[in-house]
Design a protein around this motif. Structure first.
Motif, PDB file in Angstrom:
ATOM      1  N   TYR A  75      -5.127   3.206  -2.777  1.00  0.00           N
ATOM      2  CA  TYR A  75      -3.882   3.190  -3.142  1.00  0.00           C
ATOM      3  C   TYR A  75      -3.237   1.922  -2.352  1.00  0.00           C
ATOM      4  O   TYR A  75      -2.086   1.675  -1.659  1.00  0.00           O
ATOM      5  CB  TYR A  75      -3.174   4.213  -2.636  1.00  0.00           C
ATOM      6  N   ALA A  76      -3.712   0.564  -2.716  1.00  0.00           N
ATOM      7  CA  ALA A  76      -3.306  -0.569  -2.126  1.00  0.00           C
ATOM      8  C   ALA A  76      -3.567  -1.745  -2.968  1.00  0.00           C
ATOM      9  O   ALA A  76      -4.503  -1.565  -4.132  1.00  0.00           O
ATOM     10  CB  ALA A  76      -3.570  -0.933  -0.748  1.00  0.00           C
ATOM     11  N   GLU A  77      -3.157  -2.860  -2.827  1.00  0.00           N
ATOM     12  CA  GLU A  77      -3.370  -4.108  -3.565  1.00  0.00           C
ATOM     13  C   GLU A  77      -4.898  -4.516  -3.578  1.00  0.00           C
ATOM     14  O   GLU A  77      -5.311  -5.451  -4.110  1.00  0.00           O
ATOM     15  CB  GLU A  77      -2.331  -4.844  -3.434  1.00  0.00           C
ATOM     16  N   LEU A 114       1.397   1.971  -9.109  1.00  0.00           N
ATOM     17  CA  LEU A 114       1.045   2.299  -7.837  1.00  0.00           C
ATOM     18  C   LEU A 114       2.397   2.952  -7.187  1.00  0.00           C
ATOM     19  O   LEU A 114       2.244   3.999  -6.266  1.00  0.00           O
ATOM     20  CB  LEU A 114       0.579   1.074  -7.210  1.00  0.00           C
ATOM     21  N   ARG A 115       3.461   2.291  -7.395  1.00  0.00           N
ATOM     22  CA  ARG A 115       4.597   2.669  -6.615  1.00  0.00           C
ATOM     23  C   ARG A 115       5.233   4.106  -7.065  1.00  0.00           C
ATOM     24  O   ARG A 115       6.169   4.441  -6.358  1.00  0.00           O
ATOM     25  CB  ARG A 115       5.804   1.549  -7.057  1.00  0.00           C
ATOM     26  N   ALA A 157       0.889  -1.277   0.082  1.00  0.00           N
ATOM     27  CA  ALA A 157      -0.055   0.108   0.130  1.00  0.00           C
ATOM     28  C   ALA A 157       0.906   1.256   0.053  1.00  0.00           C
ATOM     29  O   ALA A 157       2.160   1.190   0.279  1.00  0.00           O
ATOM     30  CB  ALA A 157      -0.750  -0.055   1.307  1.00  0.00           C
ATOM     31  N   VAL A 209      -2.315  -0.780 -10.369  1.00  0.00           N
ATOM     32  CA  VAL A 209      -2.139  -1.477  -9.177  1.00  0.00           C
ATOM     33  C   VAL A 209      -1.823  -2.961  -9.521  1.00  0.00           C
ATOM     34  O   VAL A 209      -0.886  -3.867  -9.373  1.00  0.00           O
ATOM     35  CB  VAL A 209      -3.274  -1.694  -8.072  1.00  0.00           C
ATOM     36  N   ALA A 259      -6.676   2.481  -9.121  1.00  0.00           N
ATOM     37  CA  ALA A 259      -7.050   3.363  -8.244  1.00  0.00           C
ATOM     38  C   ALA A 259      -7.161   4.678  -8.682  1.00  0.00           C
ATOM     39  O   ALA A 259      -6.265   5.370  -9.455  1.00  0.00           O
ATOM     40  CB  ALA A 259      -6.532   3.067  -6.948  1.00  0.00           C
ATOM     41  N   VAL A 279     -11.847   2.970  -6.590  1.00  0.00           N
ATOM     42  CA  VAL A 279     -10.945   1.715  -7.221  1.00  0.00           C
ATOM     43  C   VAL A 279     -12.004   0.814  -8.147  1.00  0.00           C
ATOM     44  O   VAL A 279     -13.145   1.083  -8.146  1.00  0.00           O
ATOM     45  CB  VAL A 279     -10.674   0.830  -6.304  1.00  0.00           C
ATOM     46  N   PRO A 321       5.712   3.100  -0.755  1.00  0.00           N
ATOM     47  CA  PRO A 321       5.004   1.974  -0.351  1.00  0.00           C
ATOM     48  C   PRO A 321       5.374   1.160   0.862  1.00  0.00           C
ATOM     49  O   PRO A 321       6.429   1.543   1.441  1.00  0.00           O
ATOM     50  CB  PRO A 321       5.710   1.075  -1.570  1.00  0.00           C
ATOM     51  N   CYS A 341      -8.333  -3.678  -1.169  1.00  0.00           N
ATOM     52  CA  CYS A 341      -9.400  -2.525  -0.507  1.00  0.00           C
ATOM     53  C   CYS A 341     -10.571  -3.089  -0.136  1.00  0.00           C
ATOM     54  O   CYS A 341     -11.211  -3.767  -0.666  1.00  0.00           O
ATOM     55  CB  CYS A 341      -9.239  -1.600  -1.461  1.00  0.00           C
ATOM     56  N   LEU A 347      -3.709   5.291 -10.712  1.00  0.00           N
ATOM     57  CA  LEU A 347      -2.670   4.412 -10.612  1.00  0.00           C
ATOM     58  C   LEU A 347      -3.020   2.815 -10.966  1.00  0.00           C
ATOM     59  O   LEU A 347      -4.169   2.248 -10.706  1.00  0.00           O
ATOM     60  CB  LEU A 347      -2.429   4.209  -8.984  1.00  0.00           C
TER      61      LEU A 347
END
Length: 334
Positions: free
Chosen positions: A101-103, A309-310, A10, A332, A44, A72, A24, A105, A330
Motif C-alpha cells: 500500500y505505497a507508491e 490508494l488514499r 504509504a 496507486v 496493489a 503489487v 496516508p 515497494c 488500490l
C-alpha cells in the motif's frame, strides 16, 4: 525514466482498529538490498490478511514492512546487488511480504513475474497472492489431479474465484459454497460446476447429493472451526483437507478414528512467513506452468473494484462487508 523521489506516500495505521485507522503518511523511499528490486507501484491488491493485520491479529513476519499489502504491479526502478532479472524498466507483478500500500515497494527479484503484453496492470496486481496460494495448496499440497472433485468455501472471494478458474483450466470439477443466490450465480458463470447457498441449505447434504454419495477428493477450507468436521463428511475415502485460513475459529473437534478408517489427510499452510527460497521456487513453477495461460489470456483474475490508494479504508470496509465478488485493488499510480 523520471528520477526517484526521496519520499513516498504509504498507507499505515498507528494502532489496530476498524478501517478508519488507515491513513496516508509520508515515508522515506525504501532501498533495495541484495536480491531485491524497487517497484514504482501502479496497483496493489487488497486481501483478507491485510484486514486481519489492521485488526491486530496478523503481524508482519520479522524483516517485513509493517505497511499492509501483499501483492503489487508496477515498474522496476532500481535493483539491489546480484539482480540481473527483472531489469530496470520492466513491468512486473510481485508477491511481497508487506509494503504494497505505497507508491514504492520492495520485492524479492525471485518473487516477481513479468507482466505479459495484453494484461492490464490493475489485473496483474490481483494475481500473485491468490495464484500462489491456490496453486500451492490445491495442486502441490492438496495433490489435485485432472478428473477430481474439489469443494471450495467462499466461492466468490479472491481465493474462491481463482480456485474456480484454475480448477476449470486443469480439469477439476469445482463445487463452491457462497452466501446467497447472487453469489452462487456469479460462481456458476465463472465455471463452477455447482454452487451451494450455505445460507439456504446444508452444504454437507448438498455435496453428498451432487456426488451421488461419493464425496469430493479435496476440500479447500478457509473457515476452519466447526466447519472442519463437516468438511470431512464431504470427503471421499483417501480425501484431502487443506486449511488456508481460520475465519471460523482456530479449534476443531474431530473423530480421529474416522480419519484413520477413511485414510483422510489433513494439512494446511500460510504463505506469508514461508522462506524466500520457497517462494522463489513456487514463483518459478507458476511461471513455467500457469503463466503461459496468463500470457495467452486464458487466465484473468475476477475483478470487483478499483479504489484509490488514499481511500484504502473504503477498500477494507468493502471487503469486511462481504459483498465483493473477486478482487479489490488500490490504484496507486501508473
Amino acid at each position: 525514466m523520471r528520477p526517484l523521489p526521496a519520499t513516498m506516500t504509504a498507507i499505515s495505521f498507528d494502532a489496530p482498529g476498524g478501517p478508519d485507522v488507515l491513513r496516508p503518511e509520508t515515508l522515506p523511499l525504501p532501498v533495495p538490498g541484495a536480491g531485491q528490486v524497487l517497484l514504482r507501484v501502479a496497483f496493489a491488491g487488497v486481501n483478507r490478511p491485510d484486514v486481519i493485520q489492521r485488526q491486530g491479529f496478523y503481524p508482519p513476519p520479522p524483516g517485513a514492512s509493517p505497511i499492509p499489502g501483499l501483492e503489487v504491479s508496477g515498474q522496476v526502478v532500481a535493483t539491489g546487488d546480484g539482480v540481473t532479472t527483472p531489469f530496470v524498466g520492466q513491468m512486473v507483478c510481485a508477491l511481497v511480504s508487506g509494503g504494497g500500500y505505497a507508491e514504492y515497494c520492495l520485492a524479492e527479484a525471485g518473487h516477481c513475474l513479468p507482466v505479459p503484453e495484453g494484461l492490464p496492470l490493475f489485473q496483474a496486481a490481483a494475481l500473485p497472492e491468490t495464484l500462489f496460494t491456490v496453486w500451492h495448496n490445491v495442486f502441490e499440497r492438496g495433490w489435485a489431479t485432472e478428473g477430481e472433485h474439489i469443494l471450495v468455501h467462499g466461492g466468490t472471494s479472491g481465493i474462491g474465484t481463482m480456485a474456480i478458474l484454475l480448477g476449470k483450466l486443469f480439469g477439476l470439477t469445482v463445487i463452491v459454497t457462497c452466501g446467497g443466490p447472487e453469489k452462487c450465480a456469479a460462481a456458476l458463470a465463472l465455471g463452477a460446476a455447482h454452487a451451494i447457498d450455505y445460507k439456504a441449505s446444508d452444504f454437507v447434504e448438498e455435496v453428498t447429493r451432487l456426488t451421488q454419495g461419493e464425496g469430493v477428493h479435496l476440500v479447500l477450507d478457509m473457515v476452519a472451526g466447526d466447519y472442519v468436521a463437516r468438511n470431512l463428511k464431504c470427503l471421499c475415502d483417501d480425501g484431502r483437507h487443506v486449511t488456508i485460513a481460520v475465519q471460523g475459529g482456530v479449534r476443531a473437534e474431530l473423530n480421529m478414528a474416522e480419519v484413520m478408517r477413511r485414510r483422510l489427510t489433513l494439512t494446511g499452510s500460510t504463505l506469508r512467513p514461508r522462506s524466500k527460497e520457497f517462494k522463489s521456487l513456487l514463483a518459478d513453477e507458476i511461471h513455467q506452468t500457469v503463466w503461459p495461460l496468463v500470457a495467452d489470456s486464458q487466465l484473468r483474475p475476477v475483478m470487483d473494484e478499483v479504489i484509490p490508494l488514499r481511500e484504502a479504508a473504503s477498500a477494507h470496509a468493502r471487503m469486511e462487508a462481504g459483498t465483493h465478488i473477486g478482487k479489490i485493488v488500490l490504484a496507486v499510480g501508473e
